[in-house]
Design a protein around this motif. Structure first.
Motif, short mmCIF file in Angstrom:
data_model
loop_
_atom_site.label_atom_id
_atom_site.label_comp_id
_atom_site.label_asym_id
_atom_site.label_seq_id
_atom_site.Cartn_x
_atom_site.Cartn_y
_atom_site.Cartn_z
N PRO A 115 -48.56 -15.36 16.84
CA PRO A 115 -49.18 -15.08 15.54
C PRO A 115 -48.52 -13.90 14.83
O PRO A 115 -48.44 -13.89 13.61
CB PRO A 115 -50.63 -14.75 15.90
CG PRO A 115 -50.86 -15.37 17.23
CD PRO A 115 -49.53 -15.35 17.93
N GLU A 116 -48.00 -12.94 15.59
CA GLU A 116 -47.34 -11.78 14.97
C GLU A 116 -46.08 -12.18 14.23
O GLU A 116 -45.86 -11.74 13.09
CB GLU A 116 -47.02 -10.71 16.04
CG GLU A 116 -48.23 -10.05 16.65
CD GLU A 116 -48.94 -10.90 17.72
OE1 GLU A 116 -50.09 -10.59 18.02
OE2 GLU A 116 -48.34 -11.87 18.23
N VAL A 117 -45.26 -13.00 14.85
CA VAL A 117 -44.02 -13.45 14.20
C VAL A 117 -44.35 -14.30 12.98
O VAL A 117 -43.79 -14.11 11.89
CB VAL A 117 -43.10 -14.21 15.18
CG1 VAL A 117 -41.97 -14.90 14.45
CG2 VAL A 117 -42.55 -13.25 16.22
N LEU A 118 -45.27 -15.25 13.14
CA LEU A 118 -45.65 -16.09 12.01
C LEU A 118 -46.28 -15.27 10.89
O LEU A 118 -46.05 -15.53 9.71
CB LEU A 118 -46.60 -17.19 12.48
CG LEU A 118 -46.00 -18.20 13.45
CD1 LEU A 118 -47.07 -19.15 13.97
CD2 LEU A 118 -44.84 -18.96 12.82
N GLY A 119 -47.04 -14.24 11.24
CA GLY A 119 -47.64 -13.35 10.24
C GLY A 119 -46.59 -12.58 9.45
O GLY A 119 -46.73 -12.39 8.24
N GLN A 120 -45.53 -12.15 10.13
CA GLN A 120 -44.45 -11.44 9.43
C GLN A 120 -43.77 -12.35 8.42
O GLN A 120 -43.45 -11.92 7.31
CB GLN A 120 -43.43 -10.91 10.43
CG GLN A 120 -43.94 -9.75 11.27
CD GLN A 120 -42.88 -9.26 12.23
OE1 GLN A 120 -41.72 -9.11 11.87
NE2 GLN A 120 -43.28 -9.01 13.46
N LEU A 121 -43.54 -13.60 8.80
CA LEU A 121 -42.93 -14.55 7.87
C LEU A 121 -43.87 -14.83 6.70
O LEU A 121 -43.45 -14.84 5.54
CB LEU A 121 -42.59 -15.86 8.58
CG LEU A 121 -41.56 -15.77 9.71
CD1 LEU A 121 -41.33 -17.15 10.31
CD2 LEU A 121 -40.28 -15.15 9.25
N SER A 122 -45.12 -15.03 6.99
CA SER A 122 -46.10 -15.32 5.95
C SER A 122 -46.23 -14.16 4.96
O SER A 122 -46.26 -14.37 3.75
CB SER A 122 -47.46 -15.62 6.59
OG SER A 122 -48.43 -15.85 5.61
N ALA A 123 -46.28 -12.94 5.46
CA ALA A 123 -46.41 -11.77 4.59
C ALA A 123 -45.25 -11.63 3.63
O ALA A 123 -45.39 -11.08 2.53
CB ALA A 123 -46.54 -10.50 5.44
N ARG A 124 -44.10 -12.16 4.00
CA ARG A 124 -42.90 -12.06 3.17
C ARG A 124 -42.63 -13.33 2.38
O ARG A 124 -41.70 -13.40 1.60
CB ARG A 124 -41.69 -11.73 4.06
CG ARG A 124 -41.75 -10.32 4.61
CD ARG A 124 -40.83 -10.14 5.81
NE ARG A 124 -40.86 -8.77 6.29
CZ ARG A 124 -41.82 -8.25 7.04
NH1 ARG A 124 -42.85 -8.98 7.41
NH2 ARG A 124 -41.76 -6.98 7.42
N GLY A 125 -43.42 -14.37 2.62
CA GLY A 125 -43.24 -15.63 1.90
C GLY A 125 -42.01 -16.40 2.33
O GLY A 125 -41.37 -17.07 1.53
#
Length: 138
Positions: A115-125
């Motif tokens: 979830p941390e890696v996916l969250g980083q991608l999501s936060a940056r679009g």
């Protein structure tokens, strides 16, 4: 479920009005590959000349044997700005993705993303793009 044999990962930005030096300044890192729309490029393997149809800025991670896409994504993100306002600006103008090539070692290898890696991608679009190559393909 086994781990894939190896992986390649590149962060990529595309856009017709992309100016590579501007992207470099915003992200704070030199690209692995960059060009503007209309630039001429010569193919490394073929020697053929190409006119680029759109601009591109990309940064590649070290290949991993065995596959470790999350580590490759983390490696690349650590080289780029953490300022989410910059990422919002880029997202509003350009297409961005993490291109991930996964080379399977058997017919039943798997991938896992925290979830941390996916969250980083999501936060940056940033889109996550996976190309998965069958182990039996030559």
């Amino acid at each position: 479920m086994g781990i894939a044999d190896h992986s390649i990962v590149a962060f990529r930005i595309f856009g017709d009005d992309l100016v590579p030096t501007e992207i470099t300044d915003l992200l704070g890192s030199e690209p692995t590959v960059a060009y503007s729309k209309g630039d001429e490029r010569i193919g490394r393997k073929t020697g053929n000349r190409y006119i680029e149809k759109t601009g591109r800025w990309s940064l590649s991670a070290e290949d991993k044997h065995p596959e470790d896409i999350p580590a490759q994504i983390t490696e690349l993100l650590s080289k780029l700005t953490q300022d989410l306002a910059v990422w919002d600006q880029l997202r509003s103008k350009y297409a961005m993705d993490f291109f991930c090539g996964v080379f399977m070692g058997s017919s039943n290898d798997g991938l896992e993303f925290s979830p941390e890696v996916l969250g980083q991608l999501s936060a940056r679009g940033i889109t996550l793009s996976l190309d998965i190559y069958d182990h039996s393909d030559d």
